[in-house]
Write a protein that holds these residues in place. Structure first.
Motif, PDB file in Angstrom:
ATOM      1  N   GLY A 186      41.590 125.972  94.381  1.00 48.15           N
ATOM      2  CA  GLY A 186      43.007 125.829  94.053  1.00 48.15           C
ATOM      3  C   GLY A 186      43.245 125.631  92.570  1.00 48.15           C
ATOM      4  N   MET A 187      42.391 124.847  91.918  1.00 47.39           N
ATOM      5  CA  MET A 187      42.536 124.643  90.471  1.00 47.39           C
ATOM      6  C   MET A 187      42.232 125.923  89.702  1.00 47.39           C
ATOM      7  SD  MET A 187      43.805 121.819  89.333  1.00 47.39           S
ATOM      8  CE  MET A 187      43.553 122.339  87.654  1.00 47.39           C
ATOM      9  N   LEU A 188      41.280 126.710  90.177  1.00 49.47           N
ATOM     10  CA  LEU A 188      41.017 128.000  89.526  1.00 49.47           C
ATOM     11  C   LEU A 188      42.258 128.876  89.576  1.00 49.47           C
ATOM     12  CD1 LEU A 188      37.401 128.917  90.695  1.00 49.47           C
ATOM     13  CD2 LEU A 188      38.147 128.325  88.391  1.00 49.47           C
ATOM     14  N   VAL A 189      42.940 128.888  90.710  1.00 48.05           N
ATOM     15  CA  VAL A 189      44.172 129.664  90.859  1.00 48.05           C
ATOM     16  C   VAL A 189      45.266 129.090  89.955  1.00 48.05           C
ATOM     17  CG1 VAL A 189      46.032 130.273  92.472  1.00 48.05           C
ATOM     18  CG2 VAL A 189      43.640 130.499  93.163  1.00 48.05           C
ATOM     19  N   ALA A 190      45.374 127.776  89.896  1.00 44.78           N
ATOM     20  CA  ALA A 190      46.392 127.140  89.055  1.00 44.78           C
ATOM     21  C   ALA A 190      46.239 127.547  87.590  1.00 44.78           C
ATOM     22  CB  ALA A 190      46.325 125.622  89.194  1.00 44.78           C
ATOM     23  N   CYS A 191      45.015 127.701  87.132  1.00 46.12           N
ATOM     24  CA  CYS A 191      44.745 128.000  85.726  1.00 46.12           C
ATOM     25  C   CYS A 191      44.662 129.492  85.423  1.00 46.12           C
ATOM     26  CB  CYS A 191      43.439 127.331  85.307  1.00 46.12           C
ATOM     27  SG  CYS A 191      43.470 125.533  85.435  1.00 46.12           S
ATOM     28  N   LEU A 192      44.685 130.317  86.436  1.00 48.85           N
ATOM     29  CA  LEU A 192      44.450 131.757  86.284  1.00 48.85           C
ATOM     30  C   LEU A 192      45.458 132.417  85.347  1.00 48.85           C
ATOM     31  CD1 LEU A 192      42.697 134.137  87.214  1.00 48.85           C
ATOM     32  CD2 LEU A 192      44.295 134.470  89.099  1.00 48.85           C
ATOM     33  N   LEU A 242      38.996 122.107  87.472  1.00 48.20           N
ATOM     34  CA  LEU A 242      39.539 122.182  86.113  1.00 48.20           C
ATOM     35  C   LEU A 242      38.418 122.404  85.103  1.00 48.20           C
ATOM     36  CD1 LEU A 242      42.023 121.995  84.304  1.00 48.20           C
ATOM     37  CD2 LEU A 242      41.707 119.513  84.252  1.00 48.20           C
ATOM     38  N   PHE A 243      37.304 121.705  85.292  1.00 52.53           N
ATOM     39  CA  PHE A 243      36.155 121.896  84.402  1.00 52.53           C
ATOM     40  C   PHE A 243      35.636 123.334  84.481  1.00 52.53           C
ATOM     41  CE2 PHE A 243      31.519 121.871  83.751  1.00 52.53           C
ATOM     42  CZ  PHE A 243      31.482 121.472  82.425  1.00 52.53           C
ATOM     43  N   LEU A 244      35.520 123.859  85.692  1.00 56.52           N
ATOM     44  CA  LEU A 244      35.066 125.238  85.869  1.00 56.52           C
ATOM     45  C   LEU A 244      36.046 126.213  85.215  1.00 56.52           C
ATOM     46  CD1 LEU A 244      33.083 127.278  87.055  1.00 56.52           C
ATOM     47  CD2 LEU A 244      34.311 127.103  89.228  1.00 56.52           C
ATOM     48  N   ALA A 245      37.354 125.994  85.427  1.00 56.91           N
ATOM     49  CA  ALA A 245      38.368 126.856  84.811  1.00 56.91           C
ATOM     50  C   ALA A 245      38.275 126.791  83.285  1.00 56.91           C
ATOM     51  CB  ALA A 245      39.764 126.452  85.286  1.00 56.91           C
ATOM     52  N   TRP A 246      38.030 125.594  82.769  1.00 54.36           N
ATOM     53  CA  TRP A 246      37.900 125.416  81.319  1.00 54.36           C
ATOM     54  C   TRP A 246      36.699 126.208  80.789  1.00 54.36           C
ATOM     55  CZ3 TRP A 246      41.173 122.758  78.093  1.00 54.36           C
ATOM     56  CH2 TRP A 246      40.742 122.576  76.785  1.00 54.36           C
ATOM     57  N   CYS A 247      35.592 126.165  81.525  1.00 61.17           N
ATOM     58  CA  CYS A 247      34.368 126.852  81.101  1.00 61.17           C
ATOM     59  C   CYS A 247      34.525 128.367  81.040  1.00 61.17           C
ATOM     60  CB  CYS A 247      33.215 126.488  82.033  1.00 61.17           C
ATOM     61  SG  CYS A 247      32.630 124.790  81.845  1.00 61.17           S
ATOM     62  N   VAL A 248      35.367 128.926  81.888  1.00 65.09           N
ATOM     63  CA  VAL A 248      35.515 130.390  81.932  1.00 65.09           C
ATOM     64  C   VAL A 248      36.846 130.858  81.334  1.00 65.09           C
ATOM     65  CG1 VAL A 248      33.990 130.599  83.941  1.00 65.09           C
ATOM     66  CG2 VAL A 248      36.462 130.386  84.292  1.00 65.09           C
ATOM     67  N   SER A 249      37.583 129.948  80.704  1.00 65.73           N
ATOM     68  CA  SER A 249      38.935 130.280  80.244  1.00 65.73           C
ATOM     69  C   SER A 249      38.974 131.381  79.189  1.00 65.73           C
ATOM     70  CB  SER A 249      39.656 129.033  79.727  1.00 65.73           C
ATOM     71  OG  SER A 249      38.999 128.504  78.597  1.00 65.73           O
ATOM     72  N   THR A 251      44.912 125.167  77.060  1.00 66.85           N
ATOM     73  CA  THR A 251      44.858 124.143  76.024  1.00 66.85           C
ATOM     74  C   THR A 251      44.676 122.792  76.703  1.00 66.85           C
ATOM     75  OG1 THR A 251      47.233 123.750  76.093  1.00 66.85           O
ATOM     76  CG2 THR A 251      46.450 125.500  74.592  1.00 66.85           C
ATOM     77  N   PRO A 252      44.325 121.757  75.956  1.00 65.67           N
ATOM     78  CA  PRO A 252      44.224 120.427  76.579  1.00 65.67           C
ATOM     79  C   PRO A 252      45.526 119.995  77.261  1.00 65.67           C
ATOM     80  CG  PRO A 252      43.097 120.398  74.473  1.00 65.67           C
ATOM     81  CD  PRO A 252      43.802 121.724  74.577  1.00 65.67           C
ATOM     82  N   ALA A 253      46.673 120.239  76.620  1.00 68.08           N
ATOM     83  CA  ALA A 253      47.959 119.866  77.230  1.00 68.08           C
ATOM     84  C   ALA A 253      48.209 120.671  78.504  1.00 68.08           C
ATOM     85  CB  ALA A 253      49.099 120.080  76.234  1.00 68.08           C
ATOM     86  N   ALA A 254      47.923 121.962  78.461  1.00 64.18           N
ATOM     87  CA  ALA A 254      48.113 122.807  79.641  1.00 64.18           C
ATOM     88  C   ALA A 254      47.210 122.342  80.782  1.00 64.18           C
ATOM     89  CB  ALA A 254      47.820 124.269  79.302  1.00 64.18           C
ATOM     90  N   ALA A 255      45.978 121.980  80.461  1.00 60.25           N
ATOM     91  CA  ALA A 255      45.030 121.521  81.482  1.00 60.25           C
ATOM     92  C   ALA A 255      45.556 120.269  82.184  1.00 60.25           C
ATOM     93  CB  ALA A 255      43.661 121.259  80.850  1.00 60.25           C
ATOM     94  N   VAL A 256      46.077 119.330  81.422  1.00 57.31           N
ATOM     95  CA  VAL A 256      46.605 118.089  82.006  1.00 57.31           C
ATOM     96  C   VAL A 256      47.815 118.388  82.885  1.00 57.31           C
ATOM     97  CG1 VAL A 256      47.751 115.898  81.456  1.00 57.31           C
ATOM     98  CG2 VAL A 256      45.693 116.591  80.199  1.00 57.31           C
ATOM     99  N   ILE A 257      48.732 119.199  82.370  1.00 57.83           N
ATOM    100  CA  ILE A 257      49.945 119.527  83.132  1.00 57.83           C
ATOM    101  C   ILE A 257      49.589 120.269  84.414  1.00 57.83           C
ATOM    102  CG2 ILE A 257      52.068 120.917  83.113  1.00 57.83           C
ATOM    103  CD1 ILE A 257      52.178 120.259  80.036  1.00 57.83           C
ATOM    104  N   LEU A 258      48.712 121.258  84.330  1.00 64.70           N
ATOM    105  CA  LEU A 258      48.314 122.029  85.511  1.00 64.70           C
ATOM    106  C   LEU A 258      47.604 121.149  86.529  1.00 64.70           C
ATOM    107  CD1 LEU A 258      47.226 125.261  83.684  1.00 64.70           C
ATOM    108  CD2 LEU A 258      48.999 125.134  85.456  1.00 64.70           C
ATOM    109  N   PHE A 259      46.757 120.246  86.059  1.00 60.30           N
ATOM    110  CA  PHE A 259      46.073 119.328  86.960  1.00 60.30           C
ATOM    111  C   PHE A 259      47.085 118.497  87.743  1.00 60.30           C
ATOM    112  CE2 PHE A 259      44.336 115.098  87.825  1.00 60.30           C
ATOM    113  CZ  PHE A 259      43.247 115.421  88.613  1.00 60.30           C
ATOM    114  N   PHE A 260      48.057 117.910  87.038  1.00 57.76           N
ATOM    115  CA  PHE A 260      49.040 117.068  87.723  1.00 57.76           C
ATOM    116  C   PHE A 260      49.957 117.883  88.628  1.00 57.76           C
ATOM    117  CE2 PHE A 260      47.854 113.905  84.476  1.00 57.76           C
ATOM    118  CZ  PHE A 260      47.592 112.850  85.331  1.00 57.76           C
TER     119      PHE A 260
END
Length: 155
Positions: free
Chosen positions: A84-90, A33-40, A95-104
């Motif tokens: 897997g998290m990179l794919v989830a965020c692709l 998630l952190f990596l996805a956030w950094c390249v979002s 946004t912060p809300a999207a990050a939390v929802i995607l993580f869960f």
């Protein structure tokens, strides 16, 4: 142990987070998630290429780490959760809300293993077997998030 093997284990265990005794997959997912956030903010094509390349690297690292550790799909290998998290965020606005929802969502699908996640987990071996179920969990998380966003926009 060879230096090469140490480096492989370092990266395959998410810089050592896979060795955390409680919920290593959750910590690996947080790295993803952190990596996805950094390249979002990157261009969609570049993000897709990064995700594809990272997933290929994850398969190789997982395969080699499994061989070095001489254990089938060791829990310490968390590079699959990162991929897997990179794919989830692709392709999503992270946004912060999207990050939390995607993580869960990702963790839910990674743990419960609905079809096709569980099928891949049971039928594939080696590096591809370690990573494929997490990529599928990421795809499911991404699609469910998109569907939820679409439905929310209707109301």
């Amino acid at each position: 142990m060879l230096l090469r093997d140490r480096w492989i284990l370092f990266w395959a265990t998410g810089c050592g987070t896979g060795k955390i005794p409680v919920a290593p997959g959750t910590f690996g997912s947080l790295i993803g998630l952190f990596l996805a956030w950094c390249v979002s903010g990157w261009h969609a094509g570049l993000l897709a290429a990064l995700t594809l390349a990272f997933s290929g690297l994850a398969v190789w690292l997982a395969h080699e780490a499994e061989r070095i550790m001489d254990t089938k799909d060791p829990g310490a290998i968390v590079i699959d959760e990162v991929a897997g998290m990179l794919v989830a965020c692709l392709g999503l606005s992270l946004t912060p809300a999207a990050a939390v929802i995607l993580f869960f969502l990702f963790r839910l699908f990674d743990i419960l293993k609905p079809f096709p996640v569980g099928w891949l987990d049971r039928h594939l071996t080696g590096g591809i077997g370690i990573v494929a179920d997490d990529l599928a969990a990421g795809i499911l998380a991404n699609l469910i998030y998109r569907a939820g966003s679409w439905l929310a926009a209707l109301y």
